[in-house]
Design a protein around this motif. Structure first.
Motif, PDB file in Angstrom:
ATOM      1  N   GLU A 151      -0.247 -11.671  -2.158  1.00 13.73           N
ATOM      2  CA  GLU A 151      -0.896 -12.991  -2.022  1.00 13.73           C
ATOM      3  C   GLU A 151      -1.999 -13.126  -3.063  1.00 13.73           C
ATOM      4  O   GLU A 151      -3.189 -13.083  -2.764  1.00 13.73           O
ATOM      5  CB  GLU A 151      -1.460 -13.162  -0.612  1.00 13.73           C
ATOM      6  N   THR A 152      -1.606 -13.318  -4.301  1.00 11.40           N
ATOM      7  CA  THR A 152      -2.581 -13.388  -5.388  1.00 11.40           C
ATOM      8  C   THR A 152      -3.363 -14.695  -5.407  1.00 11.40           C
ATOM      9  O   THR A 152      -4.396 -14.788  -6.066  1.00 11.40           O
ATOM     10  CB  THR A 152      -1.864 -13.220  -6.740  1.00 11.40           C
ATOM     11  N   SER A 153      -2.885 -15.704  -4.679  1.00 11.02           N
ATOM     12  CA  SER A 153      -3.565 -16.998  -4.711  1.00 11.02           C
ATOM     13  C   SER A 153      -4.648 -17.131  -3.651  1.00 11.02           C
ATOM     14  O   SER A 153      -5.369 -18.115  -3.619  1.00 11.02           O
ATOM     15  CB  SER A 153      -2.544 -18.129  -4.513  1.00 11.02           C
ATOM     16  N   ILE A 154      -4.771 -16.139  -2.742  1.00 11.03           N
ATOM     17  CA  ILE A 154      -5.785 -16.226  -1.696  1.00 11.03           C
ATOM     18  C   ILE A 154      -7.161 -16.059  -2.334  1.00 11.03           C
ATOM     19  O   ILE A 154      -7.396 -15.129  -3.112  1.00 11.03           O
ATOM     20  CB  ILE A 154      -5.553 -15.152  -0.619  1.00 11.03           C
ATOM     21  N   PRO A 155      -8.105 -16.944  -2.001  1.00 12.61           N
ATOM     22  CA  PRO A 155      -9.354 -17.044  -2.775  1.00 12.61           C
ATOM     23  C   PRO A 155     -10.460 -16.074  -2.355  1.00 12.61           C
ATOM     24  O   PRO A 155     -11.500 -16.481  -1.875  1.00 12.61           O
ATOM     25  CB  PRO A 155      -9.785 -18.486  -2.506  1.00 12.61           C
ATOM     26  N   LEU A 156     -10.246 -14.766  -2.531  1.00 12.09           N
ATOM     27  CA  LEU A 156     -11.310 -13.795  -2.278  1.00 12.09           C
ATOM     28  C   LEU A 156     -11.887 -13.358  -3.616  1.00 12.09           C
ATOM     29  O   LEU A 156     -11.163 -12.849  -4.482  1.00 12.09           O
ATOM     30  CB  LEU A 156     -10.768 -12.587  -1.511  1.00 12.09           C
ATOM     31  N   SER A 157     -13.196 -13.556  -3.781  1.00  7.33           N
ATOM     32  CA  SER A 157     -13.831 -13.261  -5.066  1.00  7.33           C
ATOM     33  C   SER A 157     -14.726 -12.044  -5.022  1.00  7.33           C
ATOM     34  O   SER A 157     -14.851 -11.311  -6.007  1.00  7.33           O
ATOM     35  CB  SER A 157     -14.651 -14.466  -5.545  1.00  7.33           C
ATOM     36  N   GLN A 158     -15.411 -11.827  -3.882  1.00 13.03           N
ATOM     37  CA  GLN A 158     -16.372 -10.730  -3.773  1.00 13.03           C
ATOM     38  C   GLN A 158     -16.305 -10.132  -2.375  1.00 13.03           C
ATOM     39  O   GLN A 158     -16.035 -10.832  -1.394  1.00 13.03           O
ATOM     40  CB  GLN A 158     -17.795 -11.243  -4.057  1.00 13.03           C
ATOM     41  N   LEU A 159     -16.581  -8.840  -2.297  1.00  9.35           N
ATOM     42  CA  LEU A 159     -16.510  -8.114  -1.024  1.00  9.35           C
ATOM     43  C   LEU A 159     -17.795  -7.310  -0.834  1.00  9.35           C
ATOM     44  O   LEU A 159     -18.248  -6.631  -1.758  1.00  9.35           O
ATOM     45  CB  LEU A 159     -15.295  -7.182  -1.030  1.00  9.35           C
ATOM     46  N   ILE A 160     -18.367  -7.398   0.373  1.00  7.48           N
ATOM     47  CA  ILE A 160     -19.572  -6.635   0.712  1.00  7.48           C
ATOM     48  C   ILE A 160     -19.300  -5.879   2.007  1.00  7.48           C
ATOM     49  O   ILE A 160     -18.926  -6.484   3.022  1.00  7.48           O
ATOM     50  CB  ILE A 160     -20.799  -7.553   0.882  1.00  7.48           C
ATOM     51  N   VAL A 161     -19.480  -4.558   1.969  1.00  5.16           N
ATOM     52  CA  VAL A 161     -19.191  -3.699   3.125  1.00  5.16           C
ATOM     53  C   VAL A 161     -20.469  -2.977   3.528  1.00  5.16           C
ATOM     54  O   VAL A 161     -21.106  -2.323   2.700  1.00  5.16           O
ATOM     55  CB  VAL A 161     -18.088  -2.679   2.785  1.00  5.16           C
ATOM     56  N   LEU A 162     -20.821  -3.074   4.803  1.00  4.83           N
ATOM     57  CA  LEU A 162     -22.059  -2.475   5.298  1.00  4.83           C
ATOM     58  C   LEU A 162     -21.770  -1.271   6.189  1.00  4.83           C
ATOM     59  O   LEU A 162     -21.215  -1.390   7.284  1.00  4.83           O
ATOM     60  CB  LEU A 162     -22.878  -3.504   6.093  1.00  4.83           C
ATOM     61  N   ASP A 163     -22.113  -0.121   5.709  1.00  3.12           N
ATOM     62  CA  ASP A 163     -22.163   1.147   6.431  1.00  3.12           C
ATOM     63  C   ASP A 163     -20.910   1.467   7.246  1.00  3.12           C
ATOM     64  O   ASP A 163     -20.988   1.770   8.436  1.00  3.12           O
ATOM     65  CB  ASP A 163     -23.400   1.210   7.332  1.00  3.12           C
ATOM     66  N   VAL A 164     -19.767   1.402   6.589  1.00  2.00           N
ATOM     67  CA  VAL A 164     -18.521   1.869   7.190  1.00  2.00           C
ATOM     68  C   VAL A 164     -17.572   2.206   6.048  1.00  2.00           C
ATOM     69  O   VAL A 164     -17.653   1.621   4.962  1.00  2.00           O
ATOM     70  CB  VAL A 164     -17.907   0.816   8.137  1.00  2.00           C
ATOM     71  N   ALA A 165     -16.682   3.169   6.280  1.00  2.00           N
ATOM     72  CA  ALA A 165     -15.772   3.625   5.232  1.00  2.00           C
ATOM     73  C   ALA A 165     -14.322   3.278   5.572  1.00  2.00           C
ATOM     74  O   ALA A 165     -13.977   3.115   6.746  1.00  2.00           O
ATOM     75  CB  ALA A 165     -15.913   5.140   5.059  1.00  2.00           C
ATOM     76  N   PRO A 166     -13.457   3.182   4.554  1.00  2.31           N
ATOM     77  CA  PRO A 166     -12.037   2.914   4.793  1.00  2.31           C
ATOM     78  C   PRO A 166     -11.299   4.193   5.182  1.00  2.31           C
ATOM     79  O   PRO A 166     -10.368   4.644   4.505  1.00  2.31           O
ATOM     80  CB  PRO A 166     -11.567   2.377   3.436  1.00  2.31           C
ATOM     81  N   SER A 167     -11.734   4.803   6.259  1.00  8.01           N
ATOM     82  CA  SER A 167     -11.212   6.108   6.656  1.00  8.01           C
ATOM     83  C   SER A 167     -10.653   6.046   8.075  1.00  8.01           C
ATOM     84  O   SER A 167     -10.875   5.074   8.807  1.00  8.01           O
ATOM     85  CB  SER A 167     -12.311   7.169   6.570  1.00  8.01           C
ATOM     86  N   ILE A 168      -9.957   7.090   8.452  1.00  9.62           N
ATOM     87  CA  ILE A 168      -9.337   7.180   9.770  1.00  9.62           C
ATOM     88  C   ILE A 168      -9.974   8.328  10.531  1.00  9.62           C
ATOM     89  O   ILE A 168     -10.082   9.448  10.033  1.00  9.62           O
ATOM     90  CB  ILE A 168      -7.818   7.406   9.646  1.00  9.62           C
TER      91      ILE A 168
END
Length: 332
Positions: A151-168
């Protein structure tokens, strides 16, 4: 056998076959992790719209953490509006929180689909997505799903993540204990819990930090003392607005993450290449040297900043937090 009876039997078999096929497809979809469109929920939200009426261009969309709600972000949104008066702000209630619908499954795939629906329904463009804790994982899952689904047309420009990791991994046992005590409070007889202090006294032996207890009790709905209730002699019980049953059965899912990173695997994982700000509480263990490589693998255009806080970086250092966010949004 009459021709009319034969036609009736044929139609019955066709209808049964269609129903079975539909049921099989629904089972197939859930088994393979796909979230059908009709399984998304319409998220409750609060917003601050600039004076010029801009409601869609370059919005900041905020996702809260477990047991939180859009209300937790009210004062921060007002301050961010003063810093960025031309940018619309949206704070969402995630599913099973605040005023949003209660629904299963409580997975990051489902939460990401809810966020996608919100963004598309509102017609938002050049979106900056900010998430804390559970909301941070949902934000990362949403960003990574864009490339995974093409979905390349979905309008996400910037991402901010607060104190959590992409882990399991498993959630802290504290969260399981919180749900247990909250269920205990709900199970008490009518009239036992009349004030938040009554509930706080039950929470206190399990959690010494008063700020955490107050945070949990923002979800408590106290009994009504209306004249109508008194007239009918019906005493209400204190009840939490979050569905404790759904949450208690979702602890494993909330500790998981839809995308896997294996440092020994030479293949490139699913990535989101946009500007990403990660803010870590230096007194918190949620982001550490073990899971930082996963961040850099999933989000190669990432910058990591630390604040002298625990897990609630935005609440403990609001001024410093706002400066990081505003500088990042303006510069990237």
């Amino acid at each position: 056998m009459s021709s009319s009876l034969l036609q009736h039997l044929r139609r019955s078999r066709q209808l049964k076959c269609t129903r079975n096929l539909h049921q099989h497809w629904r089972l197939f979809s859930r088994t393979h992790g796909e979230i059908p469109r009709h399984d998304t929920v319409e998220l409750s939200y609060s917003s601050i719209i600039p004076e010029n009426g801009n409601a869609t261009e370059k919005p900041l969309v905020i996702l809260h953490g477990l047991f939180g709600s859009k209300r937790n972000w009210g004062s921060i949104c007002k301050a961010l509006h003063r810093d960025m008066p031309d940018r619309p702000l949206y704070a969402l209630d995630m599913r099973n929180h605040g005023a949003s619908p209660h629904a299963s499954p409580m997975t990051y795939e489902a939460m990401a689909a809810d966020v996608r629906k919100f963004i598309m329904d509102k017609g938002l463009k050049d979106v900056a997505l900010l998430g804390h804790s559970m909301g941070g994982k949902a934000a990362m899952a949403y960003a990574l799903s864009l490339k995974a689904n093409g979905e390349t047309s979905i309008p996400l420009s910037q991402l901010i993540v607060l104190d959590v990791a992409p882990s399991i991994g498993s959630l802290s046992s504290d969260f399981i204990q919180y749900i247990h005590v909250m269920q205990k409070i709900e199970g008490l007889s009518p009239g036992v819990i009349k004030t938040r202090t009554d509930a706080d006294n039950i929470l206190k032996p399990y959690e010494s930090d008063i700020s955490i207890r107050q945070f949990l009790l923002t979800n408590l709905k106290l009994p009504s003392h209306s004249k109508t209730t008194q007239r009918h002699g019906a005493e209400e019980k204190a009840k939490f607005i979050v569905p404790l049953g759904i949450l208690s059965h979702s602890m494993e899912a909330l500790g998981s993450f839809p995308y896997r990173y294996n440092p020994d695997d030479q293949s490139v994982p699913t990535t989101w290449d946009g500007p990403t700000l990660v803010v870590k509480g230096t007194k918190s263990a949620y982001i550490n040297h073990k899971n930082t490589p996963a961040f850099r693998a999933f989000f190669p255009n990432m910058q990591l900043e630390g604040l002298d806080t625990g897990h609630w970086v935005h609440a403990e250092k609001p001024t410093e937090f706002r400066k990081l966010v505003v500088d990042f949004l303006n510069e990237s």
